[in-house]
Design an enzyme around this catalytic site. Structure first.
Site, short mmCIF file in Angstrom:
data_model
loop_
_atom_site.label_atom_id
_atom_site.label_comp_id
_atom_site.label_asym_id
_atom_site.label_seq_id
_atom_site.Cartn_x
_atom_site.Cartn_y
_atom_site.Cartn_z
N GLU A 6 0.82 -1.21 0.00
CA GLU A 6 0.00 0.00 0.00
C GLU A 6 0.85 1.27 0.00
OE1 GLU A 6 -3.73 -0.40 2.57
OE2 GLU A 6 -2.46 -2.00 3.32
N SER A 65 -5.98 -2.73 1.60
CA SER A 65 -6.37 -2.17 0.31
C SER A 65 -6.83 -3.25 -0.68
CB SER A 65 -5.23 -1.35 -0.31
OG SER A 65 -5.06 -0.16 0.39
N TYR A 71 -8.98 3.25 -5.36
CA TYR A 71 -8.10 4.41 -5.52
C TYR A 71 -8.15 5.09 -6.87
CZ TYR A 71 -6.48 2.45 -1.20
OH TYR A 71 -6.43 1.97 0.08
N ARG A 110 -11.32 2.93 11.29
CA ARG A 110 -12.45 2.78 10.38
C ARG A 110 -12.83 1.31 10.34
NH1 ARG A 110 -10.61 3.08 5.06
NH2 ARG A 110 -11.34 0.95 4.78
N ASP A 120 -15.19 -1.73 8.64
CA ASP A 120 -15.88 -2.04 7.38
C ASP A 120 -16.92 -3.15 7.58
OD1 ASP A 120 -14.22 -0.18 6.23
OD2 ASP A 120 -12.81 -1.66 5.44
N GLU A 155 -13.55 -5.95 8.84
CA GLU A 155 -12.24 -5.68 9.42
C GLU A 155 -12.21 -4.29 10.03
OE1 GLU A 155 -9.01 -4.99 6.59
OE2 GLU A 155 -10.49 -4.80 4.99
N ASN A 179 -9.60 -0.93 10.35
CA ASN A 179 -8.43 -0.26 9.79
C ASN A 179 -7.95 0.78 10.79
OD1 ASN A 179 -8.63 -1.12 6.66
ND2 ASN A 179 -10.67 -0.72 7.46
N GLY A 214 -7.14 5.38 5.13
CA GLY A 214 -6.61 6.26 4.11
C GLY A 214 -7.12 7.68 4.22
#
Length: 347
Positions: free
Chosen positions: A13, A186, A252, A291, A293, A306, A308, A312
């Site tokens: 990443e 990612s 991205y 964060r 998900d 998961e 994070n 990002g």
């Protein structure tokens, strides 16, 4: 404040991290801080010595940062760029300038950055940094371990298991399923398999990155993400890829997904998902921000994917969009992260 924005490194990443670092660097400078952007692995080889004057020197710290490509970065090519040819994850003068800073803003993603090893080093050296500590970073990075913590704290997850290289298919026969490296990010190395042949290929692809993978029942439905700052959930964002699933390219490349914040959910669904996000954050012992998900299937059942711990902060990132809904623009969000991270050291 004198701040080092630490980015890059040797993770898959890496490109994402450098763009995160650039955006954070620019925001913090606009906020009046003295800021430098440093590549964790390449360091400051062009400088013979460093001093605290580095934070106020005239220098373009983002001159070598390019955009995020649709493909994973070539890490061997990155390693070849280093003049001393060392495998030490810390490049020249990195630890020195971090020790001089009032705070290191962690703009790293993936291994050697989000997995707790850098955080543990900084803890030993007394270097303050943004985000959560080394233990919760390590727990969240390992999807196999974090699944178990979620289950023990009544956070729902999809049916699944972990597999190690050489174990074969281990009798797995639930299709479609999703295969992903345990500690990747990612969506690098992530595949969807609809039958045994595709499953074997998916395992091979994932094992190319790590020796352990997570296999889970594929959940058909809607995908969401929930930022959590200081233990409190932000508005939920829904992610709908135009084609395929939310893989590296769709994450991205601008225009690849439709993102809706606040997500269109019932009040009950919103409260429940935010509650699960806060519970997942607490289950892993996360501090400062993260964060979480989720997937929600066609019947409305939710599944945590998961956590994070260094989400990002790129132009297409989710956390800044969520913060904007409650009135925090990108620059304000960066200072908010600094504030809540600094609070760790005043407890």
């Amino acid at each position: 404040m004198n701040i080092v924005v630490l980015a890059g490194g040797t993770s898959t990443e890496r490109d994402v991290s450098l763009i995160t670092g650039t955006k954070v660097y620019e925001a913090l400078k606009q906020n009046g801080h003295n800021v430098i952007l440093v590549d964790l692995f390449l360091g400051l080889e062009e400088m013979e010595t460093v001093s605290s004057d580095i934070f106020t020197m005239e220098y373009n710290w983002v001159k070598n940062v390019n955009g995020i490509t649709a493909e994973n970065p070539d890490i061997e090519q990155v390693k070849a760029m280093r003049k001393d040819k060392s495998d030490n994850i810390f490049g020249a003068h990195v630890l020195e300038v971090c020790q001089m800073a009032d705070m290191v803003f962690m703009a790293l993603h993936g291994s050697n950055g989000e997995d707790g090893r850098i955080q543990a080093t900084f803890d030993l050296m007394g270097i303050p940094y943004t985000g959560t500590g080394y233990l919760s970073s390590a727990l969240a990075m390992d999807k196999g371990i974090s699944r178990k913590f979620f289950q023990s704290h009544d956070v729902p997850v999809a049916a699944g298991t972990t597999m190690t290289q050489g174990s074969g298919s281990s009798g797995w026969n639930v299709y479609p399923c999703i295969v992903k490296p345990c500690c990747g990010g990612s969506s690098v190395g992530v595949s969807i398999a609809h039958n045994l042949e595709e499953f074997k290929k998916a395992l091979a692809d994932a094992f190319a990155f790590e020796n352990e993978v997570v296999v889970e029942q594929f959940i058909k439905g809607r995908e969401f993400s929930v930022g959590v700052i200081e233990g409190k959930a932000l508005p939920i964002i829904e992610i709908a890829p135009i084609e395929g699933f939310y893989d590296y390219k769709n994450k991205y490349q601008a225009g690849s997904t439709v993102e809706t914040c606040p997500a269109v959910l019932t009040e009950d669904q919103t409260r429940k998902m935010q509650m699960y996000a806060e519970r997942a954050y607490e289950a892993l012992g996360i501090e400062s921000y993260a964060r979480i998900d989720f997937m929600m299937d066609e019947s409305g059942k939710m599944y945590c994917l998961e956590a994070n711990t260094l989400p990002g902060m790129t132009p297409t990132s989710l956390l800044p969009q969520e913060a904007a809904v409650i009135g925090y623009d990108f620059n304000q969000l960066c200072d908010w992260i600094l504030k809540v991270s600094k609070a760790k050291y005043t407890k």
